[in-house]
Write an enzyme that holds these catalytic residues in place. Structure first.
Site, short mmCIF file in Angstrom:
data_model
loop_
_atom_site.label_atom_id
_atom_site.label_comp_id
_atom_site.label_asym_id
_atom_site.label_seq_id
_atom_site.Cartn_x
_atom_site.Cartn_y
_atom_site.Cartn_z
N LEU A 63 33.73 38.73 33.39
CA LEU A 63 33.59 38.50 31.95
C LEU A 63 34.79 39.01 31.17
O LEU A 63 35.45 39.96 31.57
CB LEU A 63 32.33 39.19 31.44
CG LEU A 63 31.01 38.83 32.14
CD1 LEU A 63 29.87 39.62 31.52
CD2 LEU A 63 30.74 37.35 32.08
N ASP A 64 35.03 38.39 30.02
CA ASP A 64 36.07 38.88 29.12
C ASP A 64 35.44 39.75 28.04
O ASP A 64 34.24 40.06 28.11
CB ASP A 64 36.88 37.72 28.53
CG ASP A 64 36.06 36.77 27.68
OD1 ASP A 64 34.91 37.13 27.29
OD2 ASP A 64 36.54 35.66 27.39
N GLN A 65 36.20 40.15 27.05
CA GLN A 65 35.70 41.05 26.01
C GLN A 65 34.64 40.41 25.12
O GLN A 65 33.95 41.09 24.38
CB GLN A 65 36.86 41.59 25.15
CG GLN A 65 37.52 40.58 24.24
CD GLN A 65 38.70 39.89 24.89
OE1 GLN A 65 38.78 39.78 26.11
NE2 GLN A 65 39.63 39.42 24.07
#
Length: 188
Positions: A63-65
Site C-alpha cells: 500500500l501507499d500513503q
C-alpha cells in the site's frame, strides 16, 4: 561562414559531419510479420476466454500513503501472472535462464480502472494474444473478488533473448505450448 541579413544580424552556417546526423528511423515492422496463434481470435474480442487465472491477496506492505495498492505493485502482479501462466503450460522461466536465454518485457501498458486496498482478494487473468518471430504479445486483466469488479487492463510485449541478450526467434517448442493452451481453452 557568416552571412549578413538586411537587418544587420549575422547568420552562421554550420556543417556537421555526416556521422553526427541521425540515421533514418524505420517504422516498426512487427505488425507486418505478426501472426496470430492457431485457434486464436484477435478481432476485437471482448470475451474472457482462454485466460490463465491466479488468485492473490493484497498485502499491507504493497500500500501507499493513501491506503491503496501502489501503482508500481500492479506491474509485479502482472509479472507474477505471466510467470504462473508460463509455468502452467510447461515453460519454466528459471530453466530458460539456466539454458542461457531470457525473456524481456520492453513494453507494458497499464490502464488503472479502480484501486485495491489491504486484504482485497483479486484474480490476475493472463493470455497470449499473438506471436511474431521474436515477440510474444499478451493481455492481462485484474478483477476484484468476489464481484469481478475490473481493476486493471494491461497489454505488453515480451521478447525472447539469446545468451548475449539479443532478440532471437521464439523457440518452436514454446510456440507449440502457447498454441496448445489456446486451442485447449477454446474447446472448453
Amino acid at each position: 561562414m557568416f552571412q549578413a541579413t538586411s537587418t544587420g544580424a549575422q547568420i552562421m552556417h554550420a556543417a556537421f559531419p555526416r556521422s553526427w546526423r541521425r540515421g533514418h528511423v524505420l517504422p516498426l515492422r512487427s505488425a507486418k510479420i505478426f501472426k496470430p496463434l492457431a485457434c486464436l481470435e484477435l478481432r476485437g474480442s471482448t470475451g474472457i476466454g482462454g485466460f490463465h487465472e491466479i488468485e492473490l491477496k493484497v498485502r499491507d506492505y504493497e500500500l501507499d500513503q493513501f491506503g491503496v495498492v501502489n501503482n508500481a505493485v500492479y506491474a509485479n502482479y502482472c509479472q507474477h501472472g505471466r510467470h504462473e501462466f508460463m509455468d502452467s503450460i510447461g515453460i519454466n522461466c528459471n530453466e530458460v535462464s539456466r539454458s542461457g536465454g531470457a525473456l524481456a518485457i520492453p513494453e507494458l501498458t497499464i490502464k488503472f480502472l479502480a484501486p485495491l486496498r489491504s486484504g482485497c482478494r483479486f484474480v490476475v487473468k493472463t493470455r497470449i494474444s499473438g506471436i511474431s518471430l521474436v515477440r510474444i504479445y499478451f493481455e492481462q486483466f485484474i478483477f476484484k473478488l468476489p464481484n469481478q469488479e475490473p481493476i486493471l487492463e494491461a497489454k505488453g510485449t515480451a521478447v525472447w533473448l539469446d545468451n548475449k541478450y539479443r532478440p532471437t526467434r521464439v523457440p518452436s517448442h514454446v510456440r507449440s505450448y502457447f498454441g496448445h493452451f489456446q486451442c485447449q481453452h477454446l474447446v472448453d
